[in-house]
Design a protein around this motif. Structure first.
Motif, mmCIF file in Angstrom:
data_model
loop_
_atom_site.group_PDB
_atom_site.id
_atom_site.type_symbol
_atom_site.label_atom_id
_atom_site.label_comp_id
_atom_site.label_asym_id
_atom_site.label_seq_id
_atom_site.Cartn_x
_atom_site.Cartn_y
_atom_site.Cartn_z
ATOM 1 N N TYR A 85 6.631 -3.274 7.593
ATOM 2 C CA TYR A 85 5.747 -2.280 6.969
ATOM 3 C C TYR A 85 6.193 -0.870 7.339
ATOM 4 N N GLU A 86 6.574 -0.681 8.600
ATOM 5 C CA GLU A 86 7.054 0.635 9.040
ATOM 6 C C GLU A 86 8.323 1.036 8.302
ATOM 7 N N HIS A 87 9.251 0.069 8.150
ATOM 8 C CA HIS A 87 10.495 0.360 7.416
ATOM 9 C C HIS A 87 10.204 0.683 5.955
ATOM 10 N N PHE A 88 9.216 -0.009 5.379
ATOM 11 C CA PHE A 88 8.881 0.234 3.971
ATOM 12 C C PHE A 88 8.318 1.639 3.790
ATOM 13 N N LYS A 89 7.470 2.080 4.697
ATOM 14 C CA LYS A 89 6.893 3.420 4.588
ATOM 15 C C LYS A 89 7.965 4.503 4.738
ATOM 16 N N ILE A 90 8.927 4.247 5.625
ATOM 17 C CA ILE A 90 10.051 5.197 5.778
ATOM 18 C C ILE A 90 10.863 5.256 4.489
ATOM 19 N N ALA A 91 11.164 4.071 3.932
ATOM 20 C CA ALA A 91 11.938 4.016 2.677
ATOM 21 C C ALA A 91 11.164 4.675 1.538
ATOM 22 N N GLU A 92 9.849 4.466 1.507
ATOM 23 C CA GLU A 92 9.021 5.051 0.445
ATOM 24 C C GLU A 92 9.041 6.575 0.515
ATOM 25 N N LYS A 93 8.990 7.089 1.741
ATOM 26 C CA LYS A 93 9.049 8.550 1.914
ATOM 27 C C LYS A 93 10.406 9.095 1.460
ATOM 28 N N SER A 94 11.478 8.392 1.837
ATOM 29 C CA SER A 94 12.821 8.802 1.393
ATOM 30 C C SER A 94 12.939 8.728 -0.123
ATOM 31 N N HIS A 95 12.304 7.712 -0.702
ATOM 32 C CA HIS A 95 12.307 7.553 -2.155
ATOM 33 C C HIS A 95 11.650 8.766 -2.822
ATOM 34 N N LYS A 145 13.551 -7.409 3.409
ATOM 35 C CA LYS A 145 13.984 -8.571 4.176
ATOM 36 C C LYS A 145 13.057 -8.809 5.370
ATOM 37 N N THR A 146 12.696 -7.724 6.078
ATOM 38 C CA THR A 146 11.823 -7.856 7.245
ATOM 39 C C THR A 146 10.414 -8.260 6.835
ATOM 40 N N LEU A 147 9.905 -7.669 5.753
ATOM 41 C CA LEU A 147 8.569 -8.020 5.261
ATOM 42 C C LEU A 147 8.501 -9.485 4.856
ATOM 43 N N SER A 148 9.525 -9.927 4.128
ATOM 44 C CA SER A 148 9.559 -11.320 3.672
ATOM 45 C C SER A 148 9.606 -12.280 4.846
ATOM 46 N N SER A 149 10.390 -11.919 5.869
ATOM 47 C CA SER A 149 10.491 -12.770 7.060
ATOM 48 C C SER A 149 9.146 -12.855 7.781
ATOM 49 N N SER A 150 8.463 -11.720 7.920
ATOM 50 C CA SER A 150 7.160 -11.705 8.594
ATOM 51 C C SER A 150 6.143 -12.549 7.839
ATOM 52 N N LEU A 151 6.128 -12.425 6.519
ATOM 53 C CA LEU A 151 5.169 -13.169 5.703
ATOM 54 C C LEU A 151 5.461 -14.662 5.715
ATOM 55 N N ASN A 156 -3.123 -10.445 5.078
ATOM 56 C CA ASN A 156 -2.948 -11.561 6.006
ATOM 57 C C ASN A 156 -2.812 -11.154 7.464
ATOM 58 N N THR A 157 -2.624 -9.869 7.738
ATOM 59 C CA THR A 157 -2.407 -9.421 9.116
ATOM 60 C C THR A 157 -3.338 -8.262 9.439
ATOM 61 N N PRO A 158 -4.198 -8.402 10.455
ATOM 62 C CA PRO A 158 -5.119 -7.306 10.812
ATOM 63 C C PRO A 158 -4.393 -6.031 11.251
ATOM 64 N N VAL A 159 -3.311 -6.189 12.037
ATOM 65 C CA VAL A 159 -2.585 -5.015 12.552
ATOM 66 C C VAL A 159 -1.274 -4.848 11.788
ATOM 67 N N TYR A 160 -1.388 -4.761 10.476
ATOM 68 C CA TYR A 160 -0.184 -4.710 9.634
ATOM 69 C C TYR A 160 0.609 -3.418 9.836
ATOM 70 N N PHE A 171 6.011 -2.805 -2.428
ATOM 71 C CA PHE A 171 4.573 -2.538 -2.507
ATOM 72 C C PHE A 171 3.781 -3.848 -2.554
ATOM 73 N N GLN A 172 4.286 -4.820 -3.350
ATOM 74 C CA GLN A 172 3.597 -6.120 -3.453
ATOM 75 C C GLN A 172 3.625 -6.861 -2.110
ATOM 76 N N LEU A 173 4.757 -6.830 -1.419
ATOM 77 C CA LEU A 173 4.862 -7.505 -0.115
ATOM 78 C C LEU A 173 3.986 -6.838 0.936
ATOM 79 N N SER A 174 3.928 -5.500 0.923
ATOM 80 C CA SER A 174 3.104 -4.796 1.911
ATOM 81 C C SER A 174 1.612 -5.055 1.680
ATOM 82 N N LYS A 175 1.184 -5.168 0.409
ATOM 83 C CA LYS A 175 -0.211 -5.505 0.121
ATOM 84 C C LYS A 175 -0.537 -6.914 0.618
ATOM 85 N N LEU A 176 0.406 -7.846 0.430
ATOM 86 C CA LEU A 176 0.206 -9.220 0.905
ATOM 87 C C LEU A 176 0.120 -9.244 2.430
#
Length: 935
Positions: free
Chosen positions: A323-333, A365-371, A313-317, A304-309
Motif C-alpha cells: 500500500y505504501e509503494h502504491f501511494k508513492i507510485a500514485e503521487k509520482s503518477h 506485486k507486493t499488494l498481490s502477494s500480501s492479499l 481485509n486488513t485493519p492496519v492496511y 486502486f482495485q488491489l488497495s481497496k481489497l
C-alpha cells in the motif's frame, strides 16, 4: 481546469476475444518437445508470430472448478471447492463473465458443463459436455468442435469460450506419456489454426481480435491432478493477436505469471471493471503497445482495485508495504500527468514515465502477494465447536476402554443421568450465551451462526451432554478403583513387545502428523511400522517354537494346577481367549500341538516372506512427493511396449486371486468368482490395457461396458449369497459356521470388485494382500493366539500400508478417477463417487472386512471378540483424526496448509466416514451384542 476522465473505464482494446481452455494442458505439451512435434502451427506462432507466451502458475487444489473460478474472478478459491467440484453451484462472486454480460457483451460457450453451472443464464448460446466421464476421449471434444465453423462465420458475439476435455480424460486413464496424447495435441493444434485464421480474416480497421490459449491445470506423471507438483501447477498461457509486434530473435524461456493475472488482464482488454476480489496483476506486455499515459492508467486501475481489497481485509492496511509503494507510485503518477499536460514531450518525460510504471509494477506485486497470504479467512468459531465435539467423543472412547474390552464388550455412554442434572442445564445456558455473544459481534460470515436457532441449541445440548457423560465416566472409574485397591487381584504379566510396539507406533505416527514432510511421505512411516511388526512377530515365533517349548513341557503340570487362578486373572485382564491358552506356556504348548513338521518351518519363515512381499510392493508404485518422479515397476509395465508382460502378470495375478479366495466359498460362489475374474481380464482387454494370446493388435478398443457389467452381475451375486447366509445366521439360527461362510463370501465379492477396479499393473497388490492375510491367519495369529485388540491394530496397520502400496498418497492427484466410470456409459454421480472411493480405500477396506471374518471364524474366542475388534478399530482411527484436527487448526497459517495439510484432512474425513460404515457392519455381525439385546 480540464475535465477529468479519471472515473471512466478505459475503452476496450480488442473487438472479439476467443478463449480456448484445454483441460490438463501442461506447459511442456506446448513449449517442450511434444509441442514441436505435435503442435507445429502453435509452435510457429509462438516463435515467429504476433504472440506473447507465458507459463501460468495455478495454486492448489489443481482441479477444474476452482481453477475456472481463479481464471474468471482472479481470486484464490478455498480447498472446499475440491468437494464442491463434483456438483458446482452458481458463482455469486464478482467475475469477468458477469461483468461482460452486464456491459452488454454477447457470450457463447461450448465445453465442460461446469461453466454452465457456475454461470447460469450468462451465455446467449451454450452446449455443455459432461466433464466426469473420463472414458470418453473423442466425443467430448467433437461436441465442441462441431459448432466452430458455424460460430466463426457469425458476427453476433463478442466473447467465445471453448473448454476441451479430451486431453484430461486421456491423462486420467492412460497417463501423460500415452500414445494417445500426441494425436490429441495435433487435433488441438488444427483447431487453434482454424480459429486464428478466422479471426485474422474477420478483422477490420476498428479493433483487433484476441485469441487466448490456456489450461486450467496441468497433469502429474501418473496423469492425474489436484496436487502441487510442477507438472500440475504449470500451464501455458498464450495471447495471439495482430495488435502485437511480430516476434524475432532467439526463442526465450516464457515468463512465469500467476493464473489469477488473466482475469484483470482480460477485464482491461475488454473494457470492463476488474473483479472486486481479484488478487491478480496486469500482464503488461499484452497491453504494452499502448501509449505511456494509457499504460499508467491501466496499472493505476489495477493498483486502486488491489488497495481497496486490502483495506477491506486488513485493519492496519496503511502499514502494508504494498500500500505504501502504491501511494508513492500514485503521487509520482500525478507529477507525470502534470508534466504531460504542460505539453512536455521530451525524453525526460518518457524516462520518468518508465520509472513510474516500474514503481506501479513493484507495488502491484507486493499488494498481490500480501492479499494472497490473507485470502484464507477462517471461521474459527465453527471450527472450535466441531473440534470440541470431536475431542469429547475421543475422550469418551478412551474412558470406555476398560468396559469395552471386558468379557461382555460393553460400551455405554452414561447420558441419561446427566440430562436431568443441574450441571447439564447450567452448561447449556452458558454455551447458548456464548453463542449469542459471538454471533451478534461477529464481523465476518460464520457458518454455525447461520444455522437455525433450533439446530444451534441442539449442538449446545450435545456438547453439554457429552461433557456430563465424561464427568460421570470419570466418577465411575474412581468409584470402581476403591474396592480394587483394598482387594488386589492376581496381576498379569508385563507388557509384551507387541504391546509396546503398538503403543509406540500409534503415538509416533500421530505426532508425525504435525510435520508437512512426514505427511508428504507418510507411506514411509507405515512401511517402517509393518516391517518392525514383522521382526517382532519373528521374535515371538522363535520364542514360541524354541525357547519356551521345553519349558512348557516341563511345567505343564504346574500350569494345569494353577489354571483356576489364571482364569480369575483373565477376567480382570479383559481378554477374549481362554486363560490357559493366553499365557506364554499355553502359547508354546498350543503351537507345539498345531504346528509340526513343515508347518512349523513355514510359520518361522512367514514374517520374512511377508517382508519380501512388502519390499516388492514398494517397488511397484512410487508415491509421496520426494521420490514420486522416479521410475518404478508400475511405469515399466504400463508402457505400451510391455503390453505382453503386463498381460502375463495380470493372468497370473487373477489365477492367484481365485486360488487364495475360493477355498472357503460355496460351489456356486466359486463358479461365479471364476467367471467374474475371466470377465475382469476381458474388460481390460476390451479397453486395450492387456491382450489375449490370439490377439495380435489392439485396434478394436471399446469402453468395455458389456464386460464390466458382466463382472458386476457376479459381484452382486456373490455378495447376495453371502448376505443371505448372514441373515440366516442372525434370524433363523445362530450358527457360527453359516455366519462365517456368509462373511467370507461377502469378502470374496468385494475382492472381485477390487480386481475389476484396479488397473492391471496393480493386481499384484491384491494378490499380496490376500497372500499375507492367509499366511498371518494360519501361521502367526492362530499359533500365537493374540487377543482381538492386538490383531485389530495389526489389521489396521497393514490396511494403511496397502493404501500406499496401491500408489495412493496424501495428495489428491493420486486418486484414480477412472475407477469411478468402469461399466458406466454416462456420468452417474452416486455410483461414480462410490466406485472411486472404494477403489481408493480398497486396502483398508479389505483388511477391515478380513478382520471381521477372522474374529468371527475363530471358535476358541468368546463371543465378545467381534465387539473388541469393532471398538479397537474405531479407537485407532479416532485418535489420529482428532489429534490431526487440532494440529491442522493450529497450523492454519502454515506455508503448506493448502498443498499438504488440507488434502490430508480431506483424506482423513473420507476415511472416518468409511470407518463408521465398517463399525456399523461390525455391530450388525456381533452375535454377543444381539444376545444381550434379546436378554
Amino acid at each position: 481546469g480540464m475535465v477529468s476522465n479519471w472515473t471512466k473505464i478505459p475503452p476496450p482494446l480488442f473487438k472479439k476475444v476467443v478463449i480456448v481452455l484445454i483441460d490438463a494442458l501442461r506447459d511442456d505439451f506446448v513449449f517442450g518437445s511434444k509441442g514441436k512435434q505435435f503442435m507445429p502451427y502453435t509452435t510457429q506462432v509462438i516463435e515467429k508470430g504476433t504472440s506473447y507466451s507465458f507459463i501460468a502458475e495455478a495454486k492448489p487444489p489443481t482441479v477444474t472448478m476452482p481453477r475456472i473460478k481463479a481464471l474468471m474472478t482472479g481470486s484464490i478459491p478455498g480447498f472446499i471447492d475440491v468437494v464442491v467440484n463434483l456438483n458446482s453451484p452458481a458463482l455469486l462472486e464478482d467475475n469477468l463473465i458477469w461483468q461482460a454480460k452486464t456491459a452488454g457483451k454477447r457470450i457463447i460457450f461450448y465445453g465442460d458443463d461446469t461453466w454452465v453451472k457456475l454461470f447460469p443464464k450468462h451465455f446467449v448460446e451454450y452446449d455443455g459436455t459432461t466433464s466426469f466421464f473420463v472414458s470418453d476421449f473423442t466425443e467430448v471434444d467433437d461436441n465442441v468442435t462441431r459448432h466452430l465453423d458455424r460460430v466463426l462465420k457469425r458476427e453476433d458475439w463478442d466473447l467465445l469460450i471453448l473448454h476441451y476435455l479430451g486431453l484430461d480424460h486421456i491423462g486420467h486413464v492412460t497417463g501423460p506419456n500415452s500414445p494417445l496424447v500426441g494425436p490429441k495435441l495435433r487435433e488441438m493444434d488444427s483447431i487453434l489454426k482454424k480459429i486464428h485464421i478466422s479471426l485474422l480474416s474477420k478483422e477490420d480497421a476498428s479493433l483487433p481480435n484476441l485469441l487466448v490459449v490456456c489450461g486450467d491445470h496441468g497433469m502429474s506423471e501418473t496423469g492425474s491432478h489436484g496436487g502441487s507438483s510442477e507438472g500440475e501447477v504449470h500451464t501455458p498461457l498464450l495471447f495471439i493477436s495482430s495488435a502485437f509486434e511480430k516476434r524475432n530473435g532467439p526463442v526465450t524461456q516464457p515468463e512465469l505469471v500467476q493464473q489469477t493475472d488473466l482475469a484483470s488482464t482480460l477485464a482491461v482488454g475488454l473494457g470492463l471493471p476488474i473483479s472486486r476480489n481479484s488478487v491478480g496483476n496486469l500482464i503488461l506486455p499484452v497491453l504494452g503497445g499502448k501509449t505511456m499515459r494509457e499504460q499508467l492508467r491501466f496499472v493505476h486501475l489495477n493498483g486502486f482495485q488491489l488497495s481497496k481489497l486490502l483495506q477491506e481485509n486488513t485493519p492496519v492496511y496503511e502499514k502494508d508495504p504494498g500500500y505504501e509503494h502504491f501511494k508513492i507510485a500514485e503521487k509520482s503518477h500525478g507529477n507525470w500527468v502534470k508534466l504531460y499536460l504542460e505539453g512536455n514531450n521530451s525524453e525526460i518525460l518518457l524516462n520518468f514515465g518508465k520509472k513510474v510504471l516500474k514503481q506501479y509494477l513493484e507495488a502491484l506485486k507486493t499488494l498481490s502477494s500480501s492479499l494472497s497470504k490473507q485470502v484464507a479467512q477462517y471461521d474459527m468459531y465453527s471450527m472450535m465447536v466441531g473440534t470440541v465435539i470431536i475431542m469429547e467423543v475421543l475422550l469418551l472412547l478412551l474412558l470406555s476402554v476398560p468396559k469395552a474390552l471386558s468379557s461382555w464388550a460393553e460400551f455405554e455412554v452414561p447420558l441419561s443421568p446427566p440430562l436431568f442434572s443441574l450441571l447439564f442445564y447450567l452448561m447449556c445456558l452458558m454455551l447458548c450465551a456464548v453463542h449469542v455473544i459471538v454471533c451478534t459481534s461477529a464481523q465476518s460470515l460464520c457458518y454455525f451462526c447461520s444455522m437455525s436457532w433450533l439446530t444451534a441449541v441442539g449442538v449446545m445440548m450435545l456438547i453439554s451432554a457429552l461433557m456430563c457423560g465424561i464427568l460421570s465416566a470419570i466418577a465411575k472409574i474412581f468409584e470402581n478403583s476403591r474396592p480394587l485397591l483394598k482387594t488386589p487381584v492376581v496381576s498379569s504379566s508385563g507388557w509384551s513387545e507387541i504391546d509396546v510396539l503398538i503403543l509406540a507406533g500409534t503415538i509416533g505416527q500421530v505426532l508425525s502428523l504435525g510435520a508437512s514432510s512426514f505427511i508428504e511421505e507418510e507411506h514411509q512411516t507405515w512401511y517402517f511400522l509393518i516391517n518392525t511388526l514383522c521382526l517382532v512377530l519373528c521374535q515371538e515365533l522363535c520364542r514360541s517354537h524354541f525357547l519356551l517349548k521345553e519349558c512348557g513341557l516341563q511345567h505343564s503340570t504346574t500350569a494345569n494346577q494353577n489354571s483356576g487362578s489364571i482364569e480369575e486373572a483373565s477376567e480382570c485382564r479383559n481378554i477374549d481367549i481362554p486363560a490357559a491358552a493366553d499365557s506364554k506356556l499355553g502359547k508354546a504348548t498350543s503351537s507345539a500341538e498345531f504346528l509340526e513338521g513343515w508347518d512349523k518351518w513355514i510359520s518361522l519363515a512367514s514374517p520374512w516372506i511377508i517382508l519380501i512381499c512388502c519390499r516388492l510392493l514398494r517397488s511397484l508404485n512410487q508415491t509421496g512427493v520426494q521420490w514420486a518422479h522416479r521410475p518404478d515397476f508400475g511405469h515399466w509395465l504400463t508402457n505400451s511396449e510391455h503390453k505382453m508382460e503386463l498381460s502375463f502378470l495380470a493372468t497370473v495375478s487373477l489365477l492367484m486371486i481365485f486360488f487364495l479366495v475360493q477355498r472357503r466359498c460355496s460351489l456356486v460362489s466359486k463358479i461365479a468368482m471364476a467367471l467374474g475374474l475371466l470377465g475382469v481380464y476381458s474388460y481390460r482387454a476390451a479397453i486395450g490395457n492387456v491382450i489375449f494370446p490370439w490377439q495380435h493388435d489392439s485396434k478394436d478398443i471399446s469402453k468395455g461396458i458389456t464386460e464390466a457389467r458382466f463382472v458386476y452381475v457376479f459381484v452382486l451375486g456373490i455378495i447376495f449369497t453371502g448376505t443371505k447366509d448372514l441373515l440366516k445366521s442372525q434370524v433363523i439360527s445362530a450358527d457360527s459356521s453359516v455366519r462365517s461362510t456368509g462373511l467370507w463370501e461377502v469378502y470374496s465379492g468385494l475382492v472381485l470388485l477390487t480386481a475389476l477396479l484396479f488397473r492391471p499393473h496393480n493386481l499384484p497388490v491384491l494378490v499380496f494382500c490376500l497372500l499375507i492375510q492367509t499366511m498371518m491367519t494360519k501361521y502367526i495369529w492362530r499359533p500365537l493366539k493374540f487377543d482381538a485388540a492386538q490383531i485389530t491394530v495389526m489389521h489396521y496397520w497393514f490396511g494403511q500400508a496397502f493404501f500406499y502400496f496401491q500408489g495412493n498418497s496424501n495428495g489428491i492427484a493420486t486418486v484414480d478417477i477412472s475407477a469411478g466410470f468402469v461399466g458406466l456409459e454416462n456420468y452417474v454421480e452416486i455410483p461414480a463417487i462410490f466406485l472411486t472411493a472404494f477403489a481408493t480405500y480398497a486396502g483398508p477396506l479389505l483388511w477391515a472386512i478380513h478382520l471381521l471374518c477372522y474374529l468371527s471364524s475363530e471358535v476358541i474366542r468368546n463371543s465378545a471378540a467381534v465387539g473388541h475388534g469393532c471398538f479397537c478399530y474405531a479407537l485407532v482411527r479416532s485418535i489420529p483424526v482428532a489429534i490431526y484436527i487440532v494440529l491442522v487448526t493450529g497450523l492454519r497459517y502454515h506455508l503448506f496448509i493448502w498443498s499438504v495439510f488440507s488434502p490430508k484432512l480431506l483424506y482423513e474425513g473420507v476415511h472416518v466416514f468409511i470407518t463408521a460404515t465398517i463399525c456399523l457392519f461390525f455391530t450388525a455381525m456381533d452375535q454377543n451384542h444381539s444376545h444381550r439385546a434379546q436378554y
